[in-house]
Design a protein around this motif. Structure first.
Motif, short mmCIF file in Angstrom:
data_model
loop_
_atom_site.label_atom_id
_atom_site.label_comp_id
_atom_site.label_asym_id
_atom_site.label_seq_id
_atom_site.Cartn_x
_atom_site.Cartn_y
_atom_site.Cartn_z
N GLU A 234 0.83 -1.20 0.00
CA GLU A 234 0.00 0.00 0.00
C GLU A 234 0.87 1.26 0.00
O GLU A 234 0.55 2.24 -0.66
CB GLU A 234 -0.94 0.00 1.21
CG GLU A 234 -1.95 1.10 1.16
CD GLU A 234 -3.27 0.74 1.82
OE1 GLU A 234 -4.00 1.68 2.16
OE2 GLU A 234 -3.55 -0.45 2.00
N PHE A 235 1.99 1.20 0.73
CA PHE A 235 2.93 2.31 0.73
C PHE A 235 3.51 2.52 -0.66
O PHE A 235 3.61 3.65 -1.15
CB PHE A 235 4.05 2.04 1.74
CG PHE A 235 5.12 3.08 1.78
CD1 PHE A 235 4.92 4.30 2.43
CD2 PHE A 235 6.34 2.87 1.15
CE1 PHE A 235 5.92 5.27 2.45
CE2 PHE A 235 7.34 3.83 1.18
CZ PHE A 235 7.12 5.03 1.83
N ALA A 236 3.87 1.41 -1.33
CA ALA A 236 4.43 1.51 -2.68
C ALA A 236 3.39 2.07 -3.66
O ALA A 236 3.72 2.89 -4.52
CB ALA A 236 4.90 0.13 -3.15
N ALA A 237 2.15 1.61 -3.51
CA ALA A 237 1.09 2.12 -4.39
C ALA A 237 0.88 3.61 -4.17
O ALA A 237 0.72 4.38 -5.12
CB ALA A 237 -0.20 1.35 -4.14
N ARG A 238 0.90 4.02 -2.92
CA ARG A 238 0.70 5.45 -2.61
C ARG A 238 1.84 6.28 -3.20
O ARG A 238 1.59 7.35 -3.77
CB ARG A 238 0.61 5.65 -1.11
CG ARG A 238 0.42 7.13 -0.74
CD ARG A 238 0.25 7.38 0.72
NE ARG A 238 0.21 8.83 0.94
CZ ARG A 238 -0.83 9.49 1.43
NH1 ARG A 238 -1.93 8.85 1.76
NH2 ARG A 238 -0.78 10.80 1.58
N GLN A 239 3.07 5.82 -3.06
CA GLN A 239 4.20 6.55 -3.63
C GLN A 239 4.01 6.75 -5.14
O GLN A 239 4.25 7.84 -5.66
CB GLN A 239 5.50 5.78 -3.38
CG GLN A 239 6.07 5.94 -1.99
CD GLN A 239 7.44 5.29 -1.90
OE1 GLN A 239 7.65 4.18 -2.38
NE2 GLN A 239 8.38 5.99 -1.29
N CYS A 240 3.62 5.69 -5.82
CA CYS A 240 3.44 5.77 -7.27
C CYS A 240 2.31 6.73 -7.62
O CYS A 240 2.44 7.54 -8.55
CB CYS A 240 3.15 4.37 -7.83
SG CYS A 240 2.95 4.34 -9.62
N ILE A 241 1.21 6.64 -6.90
CA ILE A 241 0.06 7.50 -7.18
C ILE A 241 0.40 8.97 -6.90
O ILE A 241 -0.01 9.86 -7.64
CB ILE A 241 -1.16 7.03 -6.37
CG1 ILE A 241 -1.66 5.68 -6.93
CG2 ILE A 241 -2.28 8.07 -6.40
CD1 ILE A 241 -2.61 4.96 -6.03
N GLU A 242 1.17 9.22 -5.84
CA GLU A 242 1.61 10.59 -5.57
C GLU A 242 2.44 11.13 -6.73
O GLU A 242 2.30 12.29 -7.14
CB GLU A 242 2.41 10.64 -4.27
CG GLU A 242 1.55 10.50 -3.01
CD GLU A 242 2.39 10.41 -1.75
OE1 GLU A 242 3.63 10.23 -1.86
OE2 GLU A 242 1.81 10.50 -0.65
N ARG A 243 3.32 10.29 -7.26
CA ARG A 243 4.15 10.73 -8.39
C ARG A 243 3.29 11.02 -9.61
O ARG A 243 3.51 12.00 -10.33
CB ARG A 243 5.18 9.65 -8.72
CG ARG A 243 6.16 10.06 -9.81
CD ARG A 243 7.31 9.10 -9.96
NE ARG A 243 6.89 7.81 -10.47
CZ ARG A 243 6.82 6.70 -9.75
NH1 ARG A 243 7.16 6.73 -8.46
NH2 ARG A 243 6.43 5.56 -10.27
N VAL A 244 2.29 10.17 -9.85
CA VAL A 244 1.38 10.39 -10.98
C VAL A 244 0.65 11.72 -10.81
O VAL A 244 0.54 12.51 -11.75
CB VAL A 244 0.38 9.23 -11.10
CG1 VAL A 244 -0.75 9.58 -12.07
CG2 VAL A 244 1.08 7.96 -11.57
#
Length: 304
Positions: A234-244
């Motif tokens: 979930e942390f990894a997904a959040r990081q990616c979504i923040e970058r997007v």
């Protein structure tokens, strides 16, 4: 590979039998008891219906197996070394994708573009399957349906063999763990929607449509989740979504030059471009609705 039956109805029965077999094997092999396919929401096609309709529905039904409910396990099994040496198996999976696109969507083929490649994949296959570039008669469609179902039985038979080979492999625990890891990272879309909504709210971008953003960036977000070494997915997904959000959404303004012309009364020309640049600065400073952004621009109309 097993001998296939000679009629579409018999071939369909064989496909369903093979599907149940591979699902039973994967449930027994994996600790999570996850089937390769499981339940498909599309109804089983009526292959005794009008041949053209039966063909189109069958292509969509197979697509649902390969690219939707079975997308993780099918991809995993197709990456096995034994399958990599079988071009006809990989070609069948690509064909079903192309047939579904060709039959369900409007395509505009032109030299060198993606739609042209889809049409060529389909027409080359039709020519081999029923000796026409594109079917027109009931006989053409019936022959194409029969060949498609025969190839689908060969495809699922090969996947079943891969599951049986994994069971007998000395590295079975490690292979099954890799398979389970793939499955655990394949989240349903609604879970990503929830994270997008939370991230957007935390970043003060509550006007973002989480479903639309995820659709636009789904491939990248899922790719990151597949390859990350981060244990907290979930942390990894959040990081990616923040970058997007930072790299994609910041480029999108809720207004256009036409809004500046029509609402603020600015004549077309350099001033419209200058106001759009200022609108971007204001919008990145604080997200707002189109109406609010135009209100914030209004005092600048005379000086821009």
């Amino acid at each position: 590979m097993p001998q296939t039956a000679s009629t579409p109805k018999d071939q369909l029965v064989e496909f369903v039998r093979l599907r149940e077999r591979i699902d039973d094997l994967s449930r027994a092999l994996l600790d999570s008891a996850t089937p390769v396919f499981g339940s498909v929401s599309l109804p089983t096609p009526n292959v005794d219906a009008a041949p053209e309709l039966a063909f189109i529905r069958t292509a969509s039904w197979l697509y649902s197996h390969y690219k939707e409910v079975g997308r993780v396990s099918v991809k995993f099994l197709m990456e096995r070394p034994a399958v990599q040496s079988l071009p006809e198996i990989r070609a069948h999976e690509r064909l079903v994708h192309a047939l579904r696109t060709w039959s369900q969507h409007t395509i505009s083929p032109a030299p060198g573009n993606h739609d042209r490649a889809i049409l060529k994949t389909c027409s080359d296959w039709f020519e081999e399957a029923c000796a026409v570039l594109l079917p027109s008669s009931d006989e053409d469609w019936r022959q194409a349906l029969n060949v498609l179902l025969g190839e689908s039985c060969a495809f699922i038979s090969q996947l079943t063999k891969q599951v049986e080979d994994i069971r007998a492999d000395d590295a079975r625990p490690q292979i099954c763990q890799q398979w389970e890891d793939r499955i655990s990272r394949d989240w349903p879309a609604h879970r990503f929607h929830e994270i997008v909504s939370t991230v957007a709210s935390d970043m003060g971008r509550s006007t973002i449509d989480p479903v639309a953003l995820f659709r636009r960036s789904e491939n990248e977000i899922r790719r990151v989740l597949r390859i990350t070494n981060e244990s907290d997915l979930e942390f990894a997904a959040r990081q990616c979504i923040e970058r997007v959000l930072l790299t994609e959404v910041s480029k999108l303004l809720p207004i256009t030059g036409r809004d500046i012309i029509d609402v603020l009364g600015v004549e077309p020309g350099q001033k419209v471009g200058e106001l759009l640049q200022e609108a971007r600065r204001l919008y990145e400073e604080r997200q707002c609705t189109p109406e609010e952004l135009l209100d914030r621009l209004l005092p600048l109309v005379g000086s821009a």
